[in-house]
Design a protein around this motif. Structure first.
Motif, PDB file in Angstrom:
ATOM      1  N   UNK A   1       0.826  -1.206   0.000  1.00 24.84           N
ATOM      2  CA  UNK A   1       0.000   0.000   0.000  1.00 24.84           C
ATOM      3  C   UNK A   1       0.853   1.246   0.000  1.00 24.84           C
ATOM      4  N   UNK A   2       0.260   2.371  -0.281  1.00 16.59           N
ATOM      5  CA  UNK A   2       1.024   3.623  -0.320  1.00 16.59           C
ATOM      6  C   UNK A   2       1.698   3.953   1.012  1.00 16.59           C
ATOM      7  N   UNK A   3       1.016   3.639   2.103  1.00 22.00           N
ATOM      8  CA  UNK A   3       1.594   3.977   3.399  1.00 22.00           C
ATOM      9  C   UNK A   3       2.863   3.181   3.683  1.00 22.00           C
ATOM     10  N   UNK A   4       2.959   1.975   3.125  1.00 25.63           N
ATOM     11  CA  UNK A   4       4.186   1.200   3.296  1.00 25.63           C
ATOM     12  C   UNK A   4       5.338   1.884   2.559  1.00 25.63           C
ATOM     13  N   UNK A   5       5.053   2.366   1.372  1.00 27.73           N
ATOM     14  CA  UNK A   5       6.090   3.080   0.627  1.00 27.73           C
ATOM     15  C   UNK A   5       6.521   4.358   1.340  1.00 27.73           C
ATOM     16  N   UNK A   6       5.539   5.059   1.926  1.00 27.28           N
ATOM     17  CA  UNK A   6       5.863   6.292   2.656  1.00 27.28           C
ATOM     18  C   UNK A   6       6.732   5.983   3.882  1.00 27.28           C
ATOM     19  N   UNK A   7       6.370   4.878   4.594  1.00 26.96           N
ATOM     20  CA  UNK A   7       7.187   4.502   5.755  1.00 26.96           C
ATOM     21  C   UNK A   7       8.587   4.070   5.321  1.00 26.96           C
ATOM     22  N   UNK A   8       8.675   3.420   4.207  1.00 25.51           N
ATOM     23  CA  UNK A   8       9.996   3.032   3.698  1.00 25.51           C
ATOM     24  C   UNK A   8      10.837   4.260   3.360  1.00 25.51           C
ATOM     25  N   UNK A   9      10.194   5.257   2.734  1.00 26.69           N
ATOM     26  CA  UNK A   9      10.909   6.493   2.418  1.00 26.69           C
ATOM     27  C   UNK A   9      11.343   7.220   3.692  1.00 26.69           C
ATOM     28  N   UNK A  10      10.473   7.210   4.718  1.00 23.98           N
ATOM     29  CA  UNK A  10      10.819   7.836   6.000  1.00 23.98           C
ATOM     30  C   UNK A  10      11.992   7.124   6.656  1.00 23.98           C
ATOM     31  N   UNK A  11      11.958   5.794   6.592  1.00 19.32           N
ATOM     32  CA  UNK A  11      13.052   5.027   7.193  1.00 19.32           C
ATOM     33  C   UNK A  11      14.363   5.294   6.459  1.00 19.32           C
ATOM     34  N   UNK A  12      14.297   5.473   5.135  1.00 22.23           N
ATOM     35  CA  UNK A  12      15.494   5.790   4.351  1.00 22.23           C
ATOM     36  C   UNK A  12      16.044   7.167   4.725  1.00 22.23           C
ATOM     37  N   UNK A  13      15.131   8.120   4.974  1.00 22.12           N
ATOM     38  CA  UNK A  13      15.589   9.441   5.387  1.00 22.12           C
ATOM     39  C   UNK A  13      16.264   9.386   6.747  1.00 22.12           C
ATOM     40  N   UNK A  14      15.703   8.573   7.650  1.00 18.93           N
ATOM     41  CA  UNK A  14      16.339   8.386   8.958  1.00 18.93           C
ATOM     42  C   UNK A  14      17.767   7.876   8.791  1.00 18.93           C
ATOM     43  N   UNK A  15      17.943   6.849   7.994  1.00 14.42           N
ATOM     44  CA  UNK A  15      19.271   6.264   7.800  1.00 14.42           C
ATOM     45  C   UNK A  15      20.228   7.252   7.136  1.00 14.42           C
ATOM     46  N   UNK A  16      19.721   7.999   6.188  1.00 16.88           N
ATOM     47  CA  UNK A  16      20.574   8.991   5.536  1.00 16.88           C
ATOM     48  C   UNK A  16      21.009  10.081   6.499  1.00 16.88           C
ATOM     49  N   UNK A  17      20.091  10.493   7.335  1.00 18.23           N
ATOM     50  CA  UNK A  17      20.420  11.545   8.313  1.00 18.23           C
ATOM     51  C   UNK A  17      21.439  11.046   9.335  1.00 18.23           C
ATOM     52  N   UNK A  18      21.313   9.772   9.762  1.00 15.74           N
ATOM     53  CA  UNK A  18      22.237   9.225  10.728  1.00 15.74           C
ATOM     54  C   UNK A  18      23.604   8.941  10.125  1.00 15.74           C
ATOM     55  N   UNK A  19      23.654   8.806   8.814  1.00 12.28           N
ATOM     56  CA  UNK A  19      24.936   8.507   8.139  1.00 12.28           C
ATOM     57  C   UNK A  19      25.752   9.753   7.876  1.00 12.28           C
ATOM     58  N   UNK A  20      25.218  10.941   8.092  1.00 10.78           N
ATOM     59  CA  UNK A  20      25.964  12.173   7.822  1.00 10.78           C
ATOM     60  C   UNK A  20      27.113  12.355   8.814  1.00 10.78           C
TER      61      UNK A  20
END
Length: 214
Positions: free
Chosen positions: A195-214
């Motif tokens: 569903x769309x919400x799964x994709x949105x949560x996946x995108x949010x989780x990717x942003x979390x990982x990107x932010x923590x990798x800085x």
């Protein structure tokens, strides 16, 4: 601080200079008075001796006594004049020494204040710069607290440690949120949830990982 110190030093210097000038002027006046007193004393002694000479014109033995008294008056005057000259020279020497001491004291005061101000500013400016950079990085999403603390003797130690602790806590919360979100997405994928919400949560989780990798 340096400007205020310079103003205070100038005021203090003017006050000390005027006090020294006043003292030197009074001393010079006393020396001049002593010189005039010596002149007057010599004139009075000479006048007295002249009167005695007139009174003993017929006394042949008084001539030798007159010469002795005249020589004594001249010797006393010369000794007094020598003492006055020495006193004037000593007064001038003290005056020069006073100006040198005042100048060196004022210069030392200014240098000490300037160096102290530089040291204090350095101990405050460095920590402020590091705290400002840490806060700016947090505002930009980079949650990576500095590995090294402040130098020994720096100011604002408590503020720096509080900012670093805040950054570390925010990073821990981001890591925990990313972990919980990744676990929830993994469970959803295992169950075949889409569903769309799964994709949105996946995108949010990717942003979390990107932010923590800085």
């Amino acid at each position: 601080m340096v400007g205020v110190s310079l103003v205070l030093a100038a005021i203090l210097g003017i006050f000390l200079a005027r006090s020294a000038n006043s003292l030197m002027a009074e001393t010079a006046t006393a020396v001049d008075a002593r010189s005039r007193a010596a002149e007057v004393s010599r004139e009075l002694s000479g006048a007295t001796l002249s009167n005695e000479l007139l009174a003993h014109m017929d006394d042949p033995s008084f001539e030798a006594k007159f010469r002795e008294q005249a020589q004594a008056i001249d010797a006393g005057y010369e000794a007094e004049r020598t003492a006055i000259v020495a006193q004037r020279a000593e007064l001038e020497r003290h005056q020069r020494l006073t100006w040198w001491v005042l100048g060196l004291c004022m210069l030392t005061f200014i240098v000490v204040v300037a160096l102290s101000t530089i040291v204090v500013t350095h101990r405050m400016a460095g920590p402020l710069f590091r705290i400002k950079r840490m806060v700016r990085e947090v505002a930009e999403g980079r949650l990576r607290p500095p590995q090294h603390g402040l130098r020994e003797g720096d100011e604002l130690q408590d503020v720096f440690e509080a900012a670093r602790d805040m950054t570390q806590r925010l990073r821990n919360q981001q890591e925990e949120d990313a972990r919980v979100l990744a676990e929830a997405l993994a469970v959803a994928r295992q169950k075949g949830v889409t569903g769309p919400w799964v994709d949105e949560l996946s995108a949010l989780e990717a942003r979390y990982r990107e932010r923590l990798a800085r």
